[in-house]
Design a protein around this motif. Structure first.
Motif, PDB file in Angstrom:
ATOM      1  N   LEU A   1      12.860   3.122  -6.863  1.00  0.00           N
ATOM      2  CA  LEU A   1      13.765   2.772  -7.965  1.00  0.00           C
ATOM      3  C   LEU A   1      15.223   2.958  -7.550  1.00  0.00           C
ATOM      4  O   LEU A   1      16.074   2.119  -7.837  1.00  0.00           O
ATOM      5  CB  LEU A   1      13.455   3.610  -9.198  1.00  0.00           C
ATOM      6  CG  LEU A   1      12.178   3.240  -9.938  1.00  0.00           C
ATOM      7  CD1 LEU A   1      11.849   4.289 -10.991  1.00  0.00           C
ATOM      8  CD2 LEU A   1      12.293   1.862 -10.562  1.00  0.00           C
ATOM      9  N   ASN A   2      15.510   4.052  -6.858  1.00  0.00           N
ATOM     10  CA  ASN A   2      16.884   4.279  -6.386  1.00  0.00           C
ATOM     11  C   ASN A   2      17.315   3.226  -5.384  1.00  0.00           C
ATOM     12  O   ASN A   2      18.454   2.744  -5.419  1.00  0.00           O
ATOM     13  CB  ASN A   2      17.026   5.677  -5.790  1.00  0.00           C
ATOM     14  CG  ASN A   2      17.044   6.741  -6.857  1.00  0.00           C
ATOM     15  OD1 ASN A   2      17.530   6.520  -7.967  1.00  0.00           O
ATOM     16  ND2 ASN A   2      16.513   7.909  -6.537  1.00  0.00           N
TER      17      ASN A   2
ATOM     18  N   PHE B   1      20.791  -2.745  -4.757  1.00  0.00           N
ATOM     19  CA  PHE B   1      20.901  -4.173  -4.472  1.00  0.00           C
ATOM     20  C   PHE B   1      20.979  -4.968  -5.762  1.00  0.00           C
ATOM     21  O   PHE B   1      20.023  -4.981  -6.546  1.00  0.00           O
ATOM     22  CB  PHE B   1      19.705  -4.643  -3.632  1.00  0.00           C
ATOM     23  CG  PHE B   1      19.638  -3.989  -2.288  1.00  0.00           C
ATOM     24  CD1 PHE B   1      20.356  -4.513  -1.223  1.00  0.00           C
ATOM     25  CD2 PHE B   1      18.877  -2.850  -2.093  1.00  0.00           C
ATOM     26  CE1 PHE B   1      20.317  -3.912   0.016  1.00  0.00           C
ATOM     27  CE2 PHE B   1      18.837  -2.231  -0.845  1.00  0.00           C
ATOM     28  CZ  PHE B   1      19.561  -2.763   0.198  1.00  0.00           C
ATOM     29  N   PRO B   2      22.099  -5.652  -6.010  1.00  0.00           N
ATOM     30  CA  PRO B   2      22.287  -6.398  -7.266  1.00  0.00           C
ATOM     31  C   PRO B   2      21.211  -7.450  -7.530  1.00  0.00           C
ATOM     32  O   PRO B   2      20.925  -7.755  -8.678  1.00  0.00           O
ATOM     33  CB  PRO B   2      23.655  -7.064  -7.099  1.00  0.00           C
ATOM     34  CG  PRO B   2      24.317  -6.379  -5.972  1.00  0.00           C
ATOM     35  CD  PRO B   2      23.253  -5.741  -5.135  1.00  0.00           C
TER      36      PRO B   2
ATOM     37  N   ASP C   1       0.803  -1.227   0.000  1.00  0.00           N
ATOM     38  CA  ASP C   1       0.000   0.000   0.000  1.00  0.00           C
ATOM     39  C   ASP C   1       0.833   1.272   0.000  1.00  0.00           C
ATOM     40  O   ASP C   1       0.279   2.357  -0.173  1.00  0.00           O
ATOM     41  CB  ASP C   1      -0.946   0.021   1.202  1.00  0.00           C
ATOM     42  CG  ASP C   1      -2.014  -1.060   1.092  1.00  0.00           C
ATOM     43  OD1 ASP C   1      -2.431  -1.379  -0.034  1.00  0.00           O
ATOM     44  OD2 ASP C   1      -2.436  -1.576   2.147  1.00  0.00           O
ATOM     45  N   ASP C   2       2.115   1.160   0.235  1.00  0.00           N
ATOM     46  CA  ASP C   2       2.990   2.340   0.192  1.00  0.00           C
ATOM     47  C   ASP C   2       4.422   1.899  -0.099  1.00  0.00           C
ATOM     48  O   ASP C   2       4.722   0.711  -0.162  1.00  0.00           O
ATOM     49  CB  ASP C   2       2.910   3.169   1.480  1.00  0.00           C
ATOM     50  CG  ASP C   2       3.398   2.421   2.714  1.00  0.00           C
ATOM     51  OD1 ASP C   2       4.456   1.766   2.650  1.00  0.00           O
ATOM     52  OD2 ASP C   2       2.737   2.517   3.756  1.00  0.00           O
ATOM     53  N   GLY C   3       5.289   2.877  -0.293  1.00  0.00           N
ATOM     54  CA  GLY C   3       6.659   2.595  -0.675  1.00  0.00           C
ATOM     55  C   GLY C   3       7.449   1.815   0.361  1.00  0.00           C
ATOM     56  O   GLY C   3       8.234   0.925   0.010  1.00  0.00           O
ATOM     57  N   LEU C   4       7.260   2.115   1.621  1.00  0.00           N
ATOM     58  CA  LEU C   4       7.999   1.401   2.665  1.00  0.00           C
ATOM     59  C   LEU C   4       7.635  -0.079   2.702  1.00  0.00           C
ATOM     60  O   LEU C   4       8.502  -0.947   2.792  1.00  0.00           O
ATOM     61  CB  LEU C   4       7.761   2.041   4.038  1.00  0.00           C
ATOM     62  CG  LEU C   4       8.437   3.385   4.287  1.00  0.00           C
ATOM     63  CD1 LEU C   4       8.033   3.940   5.648  1.00  0.00           C
ATOM     64  CD2 LEU C   4       9.945   3.256   4.194  1.00  0.00           C
ATOM     65  N   GLU C   5       6.352  -0.348   2.611  1.00  0.00           N
ATOM     66  CA  GLU C   5       5.896  -1.745   2.602  1.00  0.00           C
ATOM     67  C   GLU C   5       6.423  -2.459   1.352  1.00  0.00           C
ATOM     68  O   GLU C   5       6.861  -3.607   1.412  1.00  0.00           O
ATOM     69  CB  GLU C   5       4.372  -1.802   2.649  1.00  0.00           C
ATOM     70  CG  GLU C   5       3.812  -3.202   2.686  1.00  0.00           C
ATOM     71  CD  GLU C   5       2.292  -3.246   2.661  1.00  0.00           C
ATOM     72  OE1 GLU C   5       1.768  -4.374   2.619  1.00  0.00           O
ATOM     73  OE2 GLU C   5       1.635  -2.187   2.660  1.00  0.00           O
ATOM     74  N   GLY C   6       6.405  -1.765   0.219  1.00  0.00           N
ATOM     75  CA  GLY C   6       6.909  -2.354  -1.018  1.00  0.00           C
ATOM     76  C   GLY C   6       8.383  -2.682  -0.941  1.00  0.00           C
ATOM     77  O   GLY C   6       8.812  -3.764  -1.357  1.00  0.00           O
TER      78      GLY C   6
END
Length: 91
Positions: free
Chosen positions: A65-66, A71-72, A33-38
């Protein structure tokens, strides 16, 4: 084996659309539901594709994206960025 998709999207309406579009296909879809969870899900689960909204609370799509670039193990995950923002600077 089903392909695993992560949809990072804060709109419940869009999440329902993704389910509708992908139902009866060979995909497993996880939602954040948000960037942190993703970002947390990206560090704990292997995904074959990420559907990413640009404008969300906490971390936006650009931030995610950044973080993914750091992380490879994320190098081979395709990302489809989705937004209703049609401003030239966003494109």
């Amino acid at each position: 084996m089903a392909k695993r998709i992560l949809c990072i999207e804060d709109s419940k309406a869009y999440q329902k659309y993704v389910v509708y579009a992908l139902e009866n296909k060979d995909y497993t879809v996880d939602f954040a539901d948000d960037g942190l969870e993703g970002l947390k899900k990206l560090t704990t689960t292997k995904f074959d594709l990420v559907l990413l909204d640009l404008w969300m609370l906490n971390l936006n799509g650009f931030d995610i994206l950044n973080e993914m670039k750091a992380f490879p193990e994320n190098d081979n995950i395709p990302v489809i960025v989705l937004t209703a923002d049609a401003q030239e600077g966003t494109r």
